[in-house]
Scaffold this active site. Structure first.
Site, PDB file in Angstrom:
ATOM      1  N   ASP A  53     -23.713  25.291   1.139  1.00 25.18           N
ATOM      2  CA  ASP A  53     -22.911  26.234   0.352  1.00 25.18           C
ATOM      3  C   ASP A  53     -23.679  26.803  -0.845  1.00 25.18           C
ATOM      4  OD1 ASP A  53     -20.675  27.648  -0.404  1.00 25.18           O
ATOM      5  OD2 ASP A  53     -19.494  25.904  -1.013  1.00 25.18           O
ATOM      6  N   THR A  71     -14.661  25.873 -13.230  1.00 27.36           N
ATOM      7  CA  THR A  71     -16.018  25.312 -13.127  1.00 27.36           C
ATOM      8  C   THR A  71     -16.973  26.229 -12.355  1.00 27.36           C
ATOM      9  OG1 THR A  71     -15.298  24.021 -11.196  1.00 27.36           O
ATOM     10  CG2 THR A  71     -15.160  22.945 -13.338  1.00 27.36           C
ATOM     11  N   LYS A 123     -10.132  25.009 -10.668  1.00 28.65           N
ATOM     12  CA  LYS A 123     -10.512  26.307 -10.081  1.00 28.65           C
ATOM     13  C   LYS A 123     -12.025  26.331 -10.003  1.00 28.65           C
ATOM     14  CE  LYS A 123     -11.730  30.145 -10.174  1.00 28.65           C
ATOM     15  NZ  LYS A 123     -12.894  30.578  -9.359  1.00 28.65           N
ATOM     16  N   GLU A 154     -15.968  30.623  -6.761  1.00 28.07           N
ATOM     17  CA  GLU A 154     -15.846  31.239  -5.435  1.00 28.07           C
ATOM     18  C   GLU A 154     -17.180  31.234  -4.691  1.00 28.07           C
ATOM     19  OE1 GLU A 154     -15.404  32.512  -8.388  1.00 28.07           O
ATOM     20  OE2 GLU A 154     -16.089  34.598  -8.568  1.00 28.07           O
ATOM     21  N   GLY A 190     -19.412  27.585 -17.612  1.00 27.26           N
ATOM     22  CA  GLY A 190     -19.872  28.791 -16.928  1.00 27.26           C
ATOM     23  C   GLY A 190     -20.564  29.725 -17.893  1.00 27.26           C
ATOM     24  N   PRO A 218     -19.999  35.370 -21.182  1.00 29.07           N
ATOM     25  CA  PRO A 218     -18.978  36.432 -21.130  1.00 29.07           C
ATOM     26  C   PRO A 218     -17.647  35.948 -20.560  1.00 29.07           C
ATOM     27  CG  PRO A 218     -21.090  37.261 -20.332  1.00 29.07           C
ATOM     28  CD  PRO A 218     -21.274  35.793 -20.561  1.00 29.07           C
ATOM     29  N   GLU A 264     -18.372  25.205 -22.188  1.00 32.82           N
ATOM     30  CA  GLU A 264     -19.770  24.808 -22.022  1.00 32.82           C
ATOM     31  C   GLU A 264     -20.477  25.986 -21.363  1.00 32.82           C
ATOM     32  OE1 GLU A 264     -22.822  24.176 -20.815  1.00 32.82           O
ATOM     33  OE2 GLU A 264     -22.398  22.472 -19.496  1.00 32.82           O
ATOM     34  N   CYS A 312     -27.541  24.712 -16.830  1.00 32.96           N
ATOM     35  CA  CYS A 312     -27.209  25.239 -18.157  1.00 32.96           C
ATOM     36  C   CYS A 312     -28.149  24.695 -19.214  1.00 32.96           C
ATOM     37  CB  CYS A 312     -25.771  24.924 -18.492  1.00 32.96           C
ATOM     38  SG  CYS A 312     -25.451  23.185 -18.441  1.00 32.96           S
TER      39      CYS A 312
HETATM   40  N1  LIG Z   1     -23.488  27.381 -18.073  1.00 34.81           N
HETATM   41  C1  LIG Z   1     -23.444  27.226 -16.790  1.00 34.81           C
HETATM   42  O1  LIG Z   1     -23.416  26.101 -16.317  1.00 34.81           O
HETATM   43  C2  LIG Z   1     -23.395  28.406 -15.908  1.00 34.81           C
HETATM   44  C3  LIG Z   1     -23.883  29.630 -16.296  1.00 34.81           C
HETATM   45  N2  LIG Z   1     -23.825  30.681 -15.443  1.00 34.81           N
HETATM   46  C4  LIG Z   1     -24.373  31.964 -15.856  1.00 34.81           C
HETATM   47  O2  LIG Z   1     -23.415  32.942 -15.571  1.00 34.81           O
HETATM   48  C5  LIG Z   1     -23.961  33.961 -14.769  1.00 34.81           C
HETATM   49  C6  LIG Z   1     -22.904  34.542 -13.877  1.00 34.81           C
HETATM   50  O3  LIG Z   1     -22.444  33.588 -12.948  1.00 34.81           O
HETATM   51  P1  LIG Z   1     -20.931  33.572 -12.513  1.00 34.81           P
HETATM   52  O4  LIG Z   1     -20.751  32.802 -11.285  1.00 34.81           O
HETATM   53  O5  LIG Z   1     -20.420  34.969 -12.498  1.00 34.81           O
HETATM   54  O6  LIG Z   1     -20.307  32.734 -13.731  1.00 34.81           O
HETATM   55  P2  LIG Z   1     -18.863  32.750 -14.339  1.00 34.81           P
HETATM   56  O7  LIG Z   1     -18.940  32.196 -15.685  1.00 34.81           O
HETATM   57  O8  LIG Z   1     -18.242  34.085 -14.214  1.00 34.81           O
HETATM   58  O9  LIG Z   1     -18.087  31.733 -13.391  1.00 34.81           O
HETATM   59  C7  LIG Z   1     -17.693  30.425 -13.768  1.00 34.81           C
HETATM   60  C8  LIG Z   1     -16.257  30.183 -13.345  1.00 34.81           C
HETATM   61  O10 LIG Z   1     -15.388  31.051 -14.063  1.00 34.81           O
HETATM   62  C9  LIG Z   1     -14.533  31.737 -13.168  1.00 34.81           C
HETATM   63  N3  LIG Z   1     -14.166  33.039 -13.758  1.00 34.81           N
HETATM   64  C10 LIG Z   1     -14.839  34.211 -13.693  1.00 34.81           C
HETATM   65  N4  LIG Z   1     -14.169  35.180 -14.347  1.00 34.81           N
HETATM   66  C11 LIG Z   1     -13.048  34.612 -14.842  1.00 34.81           C
HETATM   67  C12 LIG Z   1     -11.964  35.099 -15.617  1.00 34.81           C
HETATM   68  N5  LIG Z   1     -11.903  36.359 -16.008  1.00 34.81           N
HETATM   69  N6  LIG Z   1     -10.980  34.240 -15.957  1.00 34.81           N
HETATM   70  C13 LIG Z   1     -11.035  32.947 -15.577  1.00 34.81           C
HETATM   71  N7  LIG Z   1     -12.037  32.437 -14.835  1.00 34.81           N
HETATM   72  C14 LIG Z   1     -13.040  33.252 -14.465  1.00 34.81           C
HETATM   73  C15 LIG Z   1     -15.356  31.827 -11.916  1.00 34.81           C
HETATM   74  O11 LIG Z   1     -14.554  32.107 -10.806  1.00 34.81           O
HETATM   75  C16 LIG Z   1     -15.984  30.455 -11.879  1.00 34.81           C
HETATM   76  O12 LIG Z   1     -15.070  29.505 -11.383  1.00 34.81           O
HETATM   77  C17 LIG Z   1     -25.092  33.289 -14.051  1.00 34.81           C
HETATM   78  O13 LIG Z   1     -26.036  34.219 -13.662  1.00 34.81           O
HETATM   79  C18 LIG Z   1     -25.591  32.361 -15.091  1.00 34.81           C
HETATM   80  O14 LIG Z   1     -26.486  33.018 -15.941  1.00 34.81           O
HETATM   81  C19 LIG Z   1     -23.253  30.546 -14.230  1.00 34.81           C
HETATM   82  C20 LIG Z   1     -22.736  29.362 -13.789  1.00 34.81           C
HETATM   83  C21 LIG Z   1     -22.843  28.184 -14.588  1.00 34.81           C
HETATM   84  C1  LIG Z   2     -28.174  17.501 -16.308  1.00 32.66           C
HETATM   85  N1  LIG Z   2     -27.741  17.869 -15.001  1.00 32.66           N
HETATM   86  C2  LIG Z   2     -28.803  18.600 -14.393  1.00 32.66           C
HETATM   87  C3  LIG Z   2     -27.428  16.690 -14.216  1.00 32.66           C
HETATM   88  C4  LIG Z   2     -26.521  18.604 -15.044  1.00 32.66           C
HETATM   89  C5  LIG Z   2     -26.559  19.898 -15.798  1.00 32.66           C
HETATM   90  C6  LIG Z   2     -25.183  20.409 -15.970  1.00 32.66           C
HETATM   91  C7  LIG Z   2     -25.069  21.865 -16.117  1.00 32.66           C
HETATM   92  O1  LIG Z   2     -25.893  22.644 -15.633  1.00 32.66           O
HETATM   93  O2  LIG Z   2     -24.056  22.250 -16.705  1.00 32.66           O
HETATM   94 NA    NA Z   3     -22.026  29.744  -0.963  1.00 26.63          NA
END
Ligand SMILES: NC(=O)C1=CN([C@@H]2O[C@H](COP(=O)(O)OP(=O)(O)OC[C@H]3O[C@@H](n4cnc5c(N)ncnc54)[C@H](O)[C@@H]3O)[C@@H](O)[C@H]2O)C=CC1
Ligand SMILES: C[N+](C)(C)CCCC(=O)O
Ligand code: NA
Length: 504
Positions: free
Chosen positions: A99, A159, A185, A188, A238, A241, A260, A295
């Site tokens: 996935d 998440t 949630k 996707e 996530g 923004p 976070e 992250c």
């Molecule tokens: N800090 C972290 O662990 C993460 C950072 N990112 C960064 O974010 C960028 C974009 O990735 P995305 O998958 O689009 O991240 P995202 O932050 O949009 O997605 C994270 C979660 O939030 C949900 N979400 C999105 N829009 C929402 C809204 N308006 N209201 C409530 N929930 C909402 C998504 O469905 C997902 O479950 C990545 O390129 C990366 O740079 C992405 C994933 C994890």
């Molecule tokens: C530290 N690690 C790699 C196990 C998890 C990092 C968690 C994250 O990206 O939010």
């Molecule tokens: Na996938």
């Protein structure tokens, strides 16, 4: 190679302990990022389903088999889930890799961490029983007081896709330990293993509504959760923004959030290190593990000028040795990024860096031997200055940018030259210097002579634009507890603030 023919279960939403078709019956394709093929689909929840899940969760809170049961009872469920995760580890790990593109080795490690996290919060759930009611001594004859720790209520957990099941469990396990009813949630882009968690909950007989799992798009399924009047808290991991949008929605109802939001974390390498190879490997692991989609990735290398060329030389040797392949292949150490969108985004960061005048020292392209899949070479970028996008913005891909420094002051300034504040690492054998950096780094997580090792017992989260609140450890549990003070008047004497009418 692991069995890539593991069937992808076709699930519905997990609500009130049952599989339930989304009201609007929509589904979202699942894409394997290693092959770009559609391998199944997941249900797409909307506001209507959120309402049903919130109702199921509220019922669970009120029932004495969940909301008002003991921590010890809840711990039994958490341990049963942990055991099931380990029993199904190989299938779950394969599904996670299919996935998300994560290497099978990392997916398997994630499943161990998932089980470990449930076990850890099972311990804390048990310990909560003796901390549930804490007497507070006022030195007063008139009052008896105590403080209660209660489940906060119905919580929404939103998440990301980078550690699809693990990031969910960092929130699910403490929420359940606390006695909250949760609505998860997941992203996707990678929801399969979170849906399989639903099946595990069903198998072990988790009381209905304690955990509900709604897959679906962010704005359609996550949005209504964030703005729902009967959801008591949102915990989110996530992008910045999206975190901002969630906080805005929650603010309308003064709903607490914990966020976070990733970072642009530094790793500072000093010339006093004994072993260039050890430092090089940690530097690599800090940015190329999980294909840089972490992250806390230490994506900015700040290396002392006197060893810069020797160190980069060593980094290159190690980097060229990384096996890039289908994530299910043996010894694969770098899989594809998660999606076509992420692939385009990472390549755009690299081309922007080039056009701003940086040098692509290594990588920067699709690996030649892989014609399909969202693969990007591990990339090292030098000749970077602090006004460049590549220095400032989170790439969330296998891209390291490098700057050199002469003095400690300069290194600290460069390290903190970011709007983010999640993690920071320093490599030096000078203990005092490491202490100075620990103090000076503006972040929530400090690594000394390493990068990325993470433990359930320790708080996880950042400052500045990396967000606020902490997952994991006892802090992760406190997130989901309401603190209630109780003051009882125990004196037989009247309060005597007003003049008593009987004395007129
Ligand atoms: N800090 C972290 O662990 C993460 C950072 N990112 C960064 O974010 C960028 C974009 O990735 P995305 O998958 O689009 O991240 P995202 O932050 O949009 O997605 C994270 C979660 O939030 C949900 N979400 C999105 N829009 C929402 C809204 N308006 N209201 C409530 N929930 C909402 C998504 O469905 C997902 O479950 C990545 O390129 C990366 O740079 C992405 C994933 C994890
Ligand atoms: C530290 N690690 C790699 C196990 C998890 C990092 C968690 C994250 O990206 O939010
Ligand atoms: Na996938």
């Amino acid at each position: 190679m692991a069995n890539r023919n593991v069937p992808i279960p076709r699930r519905q939403l997990y609500i009130g302990g049952e599989w339930r078709e989304p009201v609007k019956k929509n589904r979202i394709p699942i894409i394997n990022p290693a092959t770009e093929e559609i391998i199944g689909d997941i249900p797409a929840a909307t506001a209507e389903d959120v309402d049903i899940a919130v109702e199921a969760a509220r019922k669970a809170i009120a029932r004495d088999d969940w909301g008002s049961t003991t921590g010890a009872k809840r711990a039994k469920y958490l341990r049963a889930i942990a055991a099931k995760v380990l029993e199904k580890k190989s299938v779950l790990a394969t599904l996670e890799s299919l996935d998300s593109g994560k290497t099978l080795f990392e997916s398997a490690a994630d499943m161990d961490d998932v089980a470990g996290c449930f076990e850890y919060y099972a311990d804390l759930a048990e310990a909560l029983d003796s901390r549930r009611k804490i007497p507070v001594n006022l030195n007063s004859d008139s009052f008896k007081t105590y403080v209660l720790r209660e489940p906060l209520g119905v919580v929404g957990l939103i998440t990301p896709w980078n550690y699809p099941l693990l990031m969910a469990i960092w929130k699910v396990a403490p929420a359940l330990a606390a006695g909250c009813a949760a609505i998860l949630k997941p992203s996707e882009l990678a929801s399969i293993t979170c849906l399989e968690l639903g099946e595990i909950c069903r198998e072990i007989g988790l009381p209905s509504g304690a955990l509900n799992i709604l897959t679906g798009l962010g704005p359609e399924a996550g949005g209504p959760l964030a703005s729902h009047p009967h959801v008591d808290k949102i915990s989110f991991t996530g992008s910045g923004p999206t975190g901002s949008k969630i906080m805005t929605a929650a603010a309308q109802l003064v709903k607490p959030v914990s966020l976070e939001l990733g970072g642009k974390s530094p790793i500072v390498v000093f010339d006093d290190i004994d072993n260039l190879d050890i430092a090089a490997e940690w530097t690599l692991f800090g940015i190329f593990a999980n294909t840089g989609q972490v992250c806390s990735a230490t994506s900015r290398l700040i290396v002392q000028e006197s060893i810069a060329s020797a160190f980069l030389d060593r980094l290159l040797k190690w980097t060229k040795n990384i096996k890039i392949s289908d994530p299910l292949e043996e010894d694969c150490k770098l899989g594809p990024v998660v999606s076509a969108g992420q692939y385009e985004k990472v390549l755009k960061f690299i081309s922007n860096a080039k056009s701003e005048g940086a040098t692509i020292l290594y990588g920067g392209k699709r690996p030649q031997h892989l014609k399909k899949g969202y693969y990007v070479q591990p990339t090292i970028i030098t000749d970077v200055n602090t006004s460049m996008e590549i220095w400032k913005e989170e790439v969330f891909g296998p891209v390291l940018c490098v700057k050199t420094f002469k003095t400690e002051e300069e290194a600290i300034e460069l390290a903190n030259d970011t709007k983010y504040g999640l993690a920071a690492a320093v490599m030096s054998k000078d203990v005092r210097r490491c202490e100075r950096f620990t103090k000076a780094f503006q972040s929530g997580i400090i690594w000394i002579n390493c990068s990325q090792p993470t433990f359930n017992q320790l708080p996880w989260g950042g400052k500045k634009r990396s967000g606020f609140g902490r997952d994991l450890g006892e802090w992760g549990l406190e997130n989901f507890l309401n603190i209630k003070q109780v003051t009882e008047y125990t004196s037989a004497e009247p309060w005597a603030f007003y003049k008593s009418p009987s004395k007129n």
